[in-house]
Design a protein around this motif. Sequence first.
Motif, PDB file in Angstrom:
ATOM      1  N   UNK A 241      50.606  44.067  51.447  1.00 48.41           N
ATOM      2  CA  UNK A 241      50.228  43.685  49.916  1.00 48.41           C
ATOM      3  C   UNK A 241      50.750  42.303  49.479  1.00 48.41           C
ATOM      4  N   UNK A 242      50.066  41.767  48.721  1.00 45.82           N
ATOM      5  CA  UNK A 242      50.581  40.355  48.049  1.00 45.82           C
ATOM      6  C   UNK A 242      50.146  40.320  46.507  1.00 45.82           C
ATOM      7  N   UNK A 243      50.898  39.857  45.874  1.00 47.12           N
ATOM      8  CA  UNK A 243      50.750  39.865  44.341  1.00 47.12           C
ATOM      9  C   UNK A 243      50.455  38.344  43.779  1.00 47.12           C
ATOM     10  N   UNK A 323      48.819  31.488  55.521  1.00 45.67           N
ATOM     11  CA  UNK A 323      47.559  30.954  54.987  1.00 45.67           C
ATOM     12  C   UNK A 323      47.460  31.172  53.560  1.00 45.67           C
ATOM     13  N   UNK A 324      47.909  32.457  53.081  1.00 43.57           N
ATOM     14  CA  UNK A 324      47.809  32.383  51.521  1.00 43.57           C
ATOM     15  C   UNK A 324      48.952  31.557  50.756  1.00 43.57           C
ATOM     16  N   UNK A 325      50.003  31.696  51.493  1.00 44.34           N
ATOM     17  CA  UNK A 325      51.104  30.818  50.459  1.00 44.34           C
ATOM     18  C   UNK A 325      50.810  29.390  50.784  1.00 44.34           C
ATOM     19  N   UNK A 329      50.999  26.552  48.103  1.00 46.58           N
ATOM     20  CA  UNK A 329      51.555  25.169  48.059  1.00 46.58           C
ATOM     21  C   UNK A 329      50.715  23.931  47.723  1.00 46.58           C
ATOM     22  N   UNK A 330      49.391  24.026  48.409  1.00 45.53           N
ATOM     23  CA  UNK A 330      48.506  22.905  48.298  1.00 45.53           C
ATOM     24  C   UNK A 330      47.813  22.900  46.964  1.00 45.53           C
ATOM     25  N   UNK A 341      39.806  33.777  44.419  1.00 41.75           N
ATOM     26  CA  UNK A 341      39.729  33.294  45.786  1.00 41.75           C
ATOM     27  C   UNK A 341      40.257  34.209  46.748  1.00 41.75           C
ATOM     28  N   UNK A 342      41.492  34.614  46.193  1.00 41.20           N
ATOM     29  CA  UNK A 342      42.357  35.873  47.152  1.00 41.20           C
ATOM     30  C   UNK A 342      41.464  37.000  47.063  1.00 41.20           C
TER      31      UNK A 342
END
Length: 382
Positions: A241-243, A323-325, A329-330, A341-342
């Motif tokens: 999971x990612x918040x 890829x998510x991080x 960053x960009x 988008x996520x």
Amino acid sequence: MSTRQTTLLGILFFFQLFSINFVSAQDAMTIYKEYKNNIAEIVVKNDMDVEVMRGTAIYATDNMFMTNAHVIKGGSQATILVGDERYNVVSAELSRNQDLALVIIDTKGKDLPLKSFKYSFDVDVGQDVYVISNPVGFNQSITDGIISSIRGNIIQHTAAVSPGSSGGALFSKSGELIGIITSRHRDETSMGFGLSIEAISHELNNESGFFSLFEEAPLLRGKAIIGMSHADDGSTVQIDLFDPASVKKEGSYLRYNGGARVISYENEEVSRFAEFEFESFFDCKNKTDKSLYTRVHGPNKSEVLFEFGESDEWLPVKDKYKATLNAYCESTVTNNQLYYSLRELHSYITTIMPIELLRKEETVNTQGGANRLLQYILKHSN
């Protein structure tokens, strides 16, 4: 043309066909008055109560509605507006193969004042069609056009559709439901596409063609699913999971929260459950991160099995996170914008994940809704 046509003899066939078309043909006003109340608005939100999608759902049978899978698969809760009443969606089944979803609402014992559709598998290029949908929030709007092409399961038509029309009803001139709206050409409002009722019927007949979505929503808890892996025993799964809302940019570093859930099943029952929560730093230049803290909870959310604090070691990041991080960053957009988008990534993973492993019994039970609708469509199609 449908493969289910009956072959009749010469002029008798022509005469009967002409008579049927003449008697059953209806104008737009008649179709609209007869079925407009069957065209509902569906609003989808995530676990943070943020609206992520608004579209159209059409009445199927009992307390069930049809819409597109892409309308609801990015959310964890939804409501449907029928007349002046808004009802909570309590179950959602998504097709594995088509842009189709079945949703069931809690009517709280009320009978819905809706009329059942008549269905037809018969479609032909050049025939007149009507669309009733909710384009850009203008609920229950009707447009007209013709079928411009039939591309396998997809009916291409010229009736105007816009964002919000997804899940809308595509009618023949005789007032029969022949498809549901799925999309349109990016630059052309009069180049729309609909999934045919015949394709929907075939999909409903596929016993393993649907999986349950909202039963899995508690696994998200405001976090996007970005990966899943299985243990060798075949009965244990880890969901990563990612918040998105947690990300903070600090110079060339990101501070973010993530986690995982590990679930094991034995004899259809949960035999092991653990939830990981962590906060980390991500080095945008070197693509490595280090843990700031990690906590592990057991089945009782208030029980912390163990926790540890900051680590000095920078480690390579798993591809599923990298890829998510990197996008953060960009990117110069706000977290809220990037969340959407996520959501697409989360939706894709949710679509392909083997829900049966996580909710075996419930997945079997949800087939009842698909089978019920299939029998109704077959009974009411010509």
